[in-house]
Design a protein around this motif. Structure first.
Motif, PDB file in Angstrom:
ATOM      1  N   VAL A  80       7.811 -10.942   5.353  1.00 22.46           N
ATOM      2  CA  VAL A  80       7.438 -12.189   4.690  1.00 22.46           C
ATOM      3  C   VAL A  80       7.384 -11.968   3.182  1.00 22.46           C
ATOM      4  O   VAL A  80       6.807 -10.992   2.699  1.00 22.46           O
ATOM      5  CB  VAL A  80       6.078 -12.694   5.210  1.00 22.46           C
ATOM      6  CG1 VAL A  80       5.635 -13.941   4.441  1.00 22.46           C
ATOM      7  CG2 VAL A  80       6.156 -12.986   6.703  1.00 22.46           C
ATOM      8  N   HIS A  81       7.996 -12.878   2.421  1.00 20.60           N
ATOM      9  CA  HIS A  81       8.021 -12.752   0.973  1.00 20.60           C
ATOM     10  C   HIS A  81       8.129 -14.140   0.339  1.00 20.60           C
ATOM     11  O   HIS A  81       8.333 -15.141   1.033  1.00 20.60           O
ATOM     12  CB  HIS A  81       9.185 -11.864   0.524  1.00 20.60           C
ATOM     13  CG  HIS A  81      10.530 -12.358   0.976  1.00 20.60           C
ATOM     14  ND1 HIS A  81      11.035 -12.105   2.224  1.00 20.60           N
ATOM     15  CD2 HIS A  81      11.460 -13.107   0.349  1.00 20.60           C
ATOM     16  CE1 HIS A  81      12.216 -12.662   2.354  1.00 20.60           C
ATOM     17  NE2 HIS A  81      12.507 -13.294   1.223  1.00 20.60           N
ATOM     18  N   ARG A  82       8.034 -14.166  -0.971  1.00 19.45           N
ATOM     19  CA  ARG A  82       8.183 -15.431  -1.712  1.00 19.45           C
ATOM     20  C   ARG A  82       8.993 -15.166  -2.982  1.00 19.45           C
ATOM     21  O   ARG A  82       8.524 -15.349  -4.095  1.00 19.45           O
ATOM     22  CB  ARG A  82       6.823 -16.040  -2.047  1.00 19.45           C
ATOM     23  CG  ARG A  82       6.917 -17.441  -2.651  1.00 19.45           C
ATOM     24  CD  ARG A  82       5.564 -18.127  -2.760  1.00 19.45           C
ATOM     25  NE  ARG A  82       5.729 -19.429  -3.416  1.00 19.45           N
ATOM     26  CZ  ARG A  82       5.376 -19.687  -4.664  1.00 19.45           C
ATOM     27  NH1 ARG A  82       4.801 -18.752  -5.409  1.00 19.45           N
ATOM     28  NH2 ARG A  82       5.579 -20.883  -5.178  1.00 19.45           N
ATOM     29  N   ASP A  83      10.208 -14.719  -2.784  1.00 15.90           N
ATOM     30  CA  ASP A  83      11.094 -14.453  -3.908  1.00 15.90           C
ATOM     31  C   ASP A  83      11.739 -15.766  -4.343  1.00 15.90           C
ATOM     32  O   ASP A  83      12.146 -16.576  -3.502  1.00 15.90           O
ATOM     33  CB  ASP A  83      12.173 -13.453  -3.512  1.00 15.90           C
ATOM     34  CG  ASP A  83      11.589 -12.091  -3.164  1.00 15.90           C
ATOM     35  OD1 ASP A  83      10.362 -11.943  -3.248  1.00 15.90           O
ATOM     36  OD2 ASP A  83      12.368 -11.193  -2.809  1.00 15.90           O
ATOM     37  N   ARG A  84      11.905 -15.945  -5.674  1.00 16.41           N
ATOM     38  CA  ARG A  84      12.362 -17.243  -6.152  1.00 16.41           C
ATOM     39  C   ARG A  84      12.832 -17.151  -7.598  1.00 16.41           C
ATOM     40  O   ARG A  84      12.427 -16.257  -8.340  1.00 16.41           O
ATOM     41  CB  ARG A  84      11.250 -18.282  -6.052  1.00 16.41           C
ATOM     42  CG  ARG A  84      10.027 -17.903  -6.889  1.00 16.41           C
ATOM     43  CD  ARG A  84       8.732 -18.423  -6.276  1.00 16.41           C
ATOM     44  NE  ARG A  84       7.570 -18.073  -7.083  1.00 16.41           N
ATOM     45  CZ  ARG A  84       6.919 -16.909  -6.980  1.00 16.41           C
ATOM     46  NH1 ARG A  84       7.335 -15.989  -6.119  1.00 16.41           N
ATOM     47  NH2 ARG A  84       5.866 -16.672  -7.722  1.00 16.41           N
ATOM     48  N   PHE A  85      13.662 -18.110  -7.986  1.00 14.56           N
ATOM     49  CA  PHE A  85      14.046 -18.277  -9.378  1.00 14.56           C
ATOM     50  C   PHE A  85      12.997 -19.129 -10.084  1.00 14.56           C
ATOM     51  O   PHE A  85      12.534 -20.132  -9.546  1.00 14.56           O
ATOM     52  CB  PHE A  85      15.418 -18.939  -9.495  1.00 14.56           C
ATOM     53  CG  PHE A  85      16.560 -18.013  -9.204  1.00 14.56           C
ATOM     54  CD1 PHE A  85      17.075 -17.197 -10.194  1.00 14.56           C
ATOM     55  CD2 PHE A  85      17.108 -17.949  -7.930  1.00 14.56           C
ATOM     56  CE1 PHE A  85      18.126 -16.331  -9.929  1.00 14.56           C
ATOM     57  CE2 PHE A  85      18.155 -17.091  -7.658  1.00 14.56           C
ATOM     58  CZ  PHE A  85      18.663 -16.279  -8.657  1.00 14.56           C
ATOM     59  N   VAL A  86      12.639 -18.717 -11.287  1.00 14.79           N
ATOM     60  CA  VAL A  86      11.618 -19.429 -12.041  1.00 14.79           C
ATOM     61  C   VAL A  86      12.138 -20.779 -12.516  1.00 14.79           C
ATOM     62  O   VAL A  86      11.413 -21.772 -12.532  1.00 14.79           O
ATOM     63  CB  VAL A  86      11.153 -18.583 -13.247  1.00 14.79           C
ATOM     64  CG1 VAL A  86      10.154 -19.348 -14.108  1.00 14.79           C
ATOM     65  CG2 VAL A  86      10.548 -17.267 -12.761  1.00 14.79           C
ATOM     66  N   GLU A  87      13.411 -20.823 -12.891  1.00 14.25           N
ATOM     67  CA  GLU A  87      13.988 -22.050 -13.423  1.00 14.25           C
ATOM     68  C   GLU A  87      15.243 -22.412 -12.643  1.00 14.25           C
ATOM     69  O   GLU A  87      15.787 -21.606 -11.886  1.00 14.25           O
ATOM     70  CB  GLU A  87      14.326 -21.861 -14.910  1.00 14.25           C
ATOM     71  CG  GLU A  87      13.113 -21.511 -15.769  1.00 14.25           C
ATOM     72  CD  GLU A  87      13.516 -20.992 -17.139  1.00 14.25           C
ATOM     73  OE1 GLU A  87      14.699 -20.634 -17.297  1.00 14.25           O
ATOM     74  OE2 GLU A  87      12.645 -20.941 -18.019  1.00 14.25           O
ATOM     75  N   ALA A  88      15.715 -23.639 -12.857  1.00 15.10           N
ATOM     76  CA  ALA A  88      16.924 -24.103 -12.188  1.00 15.10           C
ATOM     77  C   ALA A  88      18.144 -23.374 -12.735  1.00 15.10           C
ATOM     78  O   ALA A  88      18.127 -22.825 -13.838  1.00 15.10           O
ATOM     79  CB  ALA A  88      17.073 -25.612 -12.365  1.00 15.10           C
ATOM     80  N   GLY A  89      19.218 -23.378 -11.968  1.00 17.77           N
ATOM     81  CA  GLY A  89      20.471 -22.794 -12.424  1.00 17.77           C
ATOM     82  C   GLY A  89      20.669 -21.346 -12.056  1.00 17.77           C
ATOM     83  O   GLY A  89      21.542 -20.688 -12.625  1.00 17.77           O
ATOM     84  N   GLY A  90      19.881 -20.823 -11.129  1.00 24.45           N
ATOM     85  CA  GLY A  90      20.024 -19.429 -10.747  1.00 24.45           C
ATOM     86  C   GLY A  90      21.199 -19.190  -9.816  1.00 24.45           C
ATOM     87  O   GLY A  90      21.582 -20.064  -9.026  1.00 24.45           O
ATOM     88  N   TYR A  91      21.769 -17.986  -9.906  1.00 20.09           N
ATOM     89  CA  TYR A  91      22.827 -17.551  -9.003  1.00 20.09           C
ATOM     90  C   TYR A  91      22.484 -16.150  -8.485  1.00 20.09           C
ATOM     91  O   TYR A  91      21.860 -15.354  -9.194  1.00 20.09           O
ATOM     92  CB  TYR A  91      24.187 -17.509  -9.716  1.00 20.09           C
ATOM     93  CG  TYR A  91      24.783 -18.867  -9.968  1.00 20.09           C
ATOM     94  CD1 TYR A  91      25.657 -19.451  -9.045  1.00 20.09           C
ATOM     95  CD2 TYR A  91      24.466 -19.588 -11.124  1.00 20.09           C
ATOM     96  CE1 TYR A  91      26.207 -20.702  -9.273  1.00 20.09           C
ATOM     97  CE2 TYR A  91      25.002 -20.842 -11.359  1.00 20.09           C
ATOM     98  CZ  TYR A  91      25.869 -21.395 -10.425  1.00 20.09           C
ATOM     99  OH  TYR A  91      26.403 -22.640 -10.646  1.00 20.09           O
ATOM    100  N   PHE A  92      22.907 -15.864  -7.248  1.00 19.94           N
ATOM    101  CA  PHE A  92      22.578 -14.552  -6.700  1.00 19.94           C
ATOM    102  C   PHE A  92      23.590 -14.115  -5.656  1.00 19.94           C
ATOM    103  O   PHE A  92      24.243 -14.937  -5.001  1.00 19.94           O
ATOM    104  CB  PHE A  92      21.167 -14.534  -6.112  1.00 19.94           C
ATOM    105  CG  PHE A  92      20.930 -15.493  -4.961  1.00 19.94           C
ATOM    106  CD1 PHE A  92      20.900 -15.041  -3.643  1.00 19.94           C
ATOM    107  CD2 PHE A  92      20.700 -16.845  -5.192  1.00 19.94           C
ATOM    108  CE1 PHE A  92      20.664 -15.910  -2.587  1.00 19.94           C
ATOM    109  CE2 PHE A  92      20.442 -17.725  -4.147  1.00 19.94           C
ATOM    110  CZ  PHE A  92      20.424 -17.256  -2.842  1.00 19.94           C
TER     111      PHE A  92
END
Length: 285
Positions: A80-92
């Motif tokens: 279980v985790h909560r990984d995320r982009f802080v702002e819009a426009g992320g790519y991964f």
């Protein structure tokens, strides 16, 4: 009542794929993030996976030092985790291994917690894999090999001797004989008698290249030899050397040698047919 956590199916993320490839034992995707940070809750995935944030500021709950540079995370199945982009426009980049396959080839050596991978070898493997995935003609063998190199970074280190192992010569001999056929990492590992992860790591250590890079080199060498000594059209040479078509050979040849196959043939004193020269003006672009 607390809402149930989301459990993503294999290969699925908070993102829309821009490129996606499914290979034996591994799913690869480059994705655009689709969820803002405040809407990303704690969740898990059914598979083992790696995430490399290629654009945007990325936050992770994985264990490890918070360093500058590309964020690269390994998550075991079900963590279980909560990984995320802080702002819009992320790519991964996402590299996903089926949970059963991961258990088989990790042999219990894989980390049980999420890890933030900051070593240069891990980042290098992830960036090479991203570049290869986004290229127009990525070799399946190259993608598989780079995926396994990345996987090795989440496993306990394996001791190697001070000299190249005998299995490496066996694998190289197989590549030399079957370079014009579809080859997978599993094929090389079977011939060499070693685990695919061990093979991928050994190739990088002893030869400085992934198996797919060695395969591409062998194909280019054959194409160059045929261009120097044969009279066949470049399209036929491409197929005889293991490339998909003439355009594929043109791109790879120019990237490796700085000239197109037609230019190379003329430098070697060969005067190709008109059909062969077209690589310089159309397919080689």
């Amino acid at each position: 009542m607390t809402a149930p956590r989301t459990a993503f199916a294999p290969g699925r993320f908070y993102g829309a794929p821009t490129v996606e490839r499914r290979l034996p034992g591994v799913r690869l995707a480059h994705l655009a993030a689709t969820m803002s940070a405040e809407h990303v809750d704690e969740h898990s995935h059914d598979d083992a996976h790696f995430v490399l944030a290629t654009h945007g500021r990325y936050e992770t709950t994985a264990w490890g030092p918070d360093t500058e540079g590309p964020v690269l995370v390994y998550n075991p199945p079900g963590v279980v985790h909560r990984d995320r982009f802080v702002e819009a426009g992320g790519y991964f980049l996402a590299v996903s291994f089926d949970a059963g396959d991961w258990r088989d080839f990790s042999d219990g050596r894989g980390a049980i917690d999420a890890l933030r991978l900051t070593g240069p070898a891990a980042r290098r493997a992830a960036l090479r894999l991203t570049r290869s995935l986004l290229s127009a003609d990525a070799e399946p063998l190259s993608l598989e090999g780079l995926s396994l190199e990345l996987a090795a970074e989440a496993l306990a280190p394996v001791r190697d001797g001070d000299h190249p192992p005998p299995w490496l010569a066996m694998a190289e001999s197989y590549l030399a004989d079957a370079f014009d056929q579809p080859i997978g990492v599993a094929d090389l590992a079977r011939v060499a008698g070693v685990h695919p992860v061990h093979l991928a790591r050994g190739y990088r250590r002893w030869l400085g290249a992934a198996p797919g890079e060695r395969l591409r080199t062998r194909r280019l060498e054959r194409a160059a030899d045929l261009l120097m000594h044969g009279r066949a059209p470049i399209g036929e040479i491409a197929l005889a050397s293991g490339f998909c078509d003439q355009s594929h050979l043109n791109r790879q040849f120019r990237q490796a040698y700085g000239v197109t196959p037609g230019e190379f043939a003329r430098l070697c004193g060969r005067r190709p047919d008109v059909s062969c020269v077209q690589d310089d003006t159309r397919a080689g672009a």
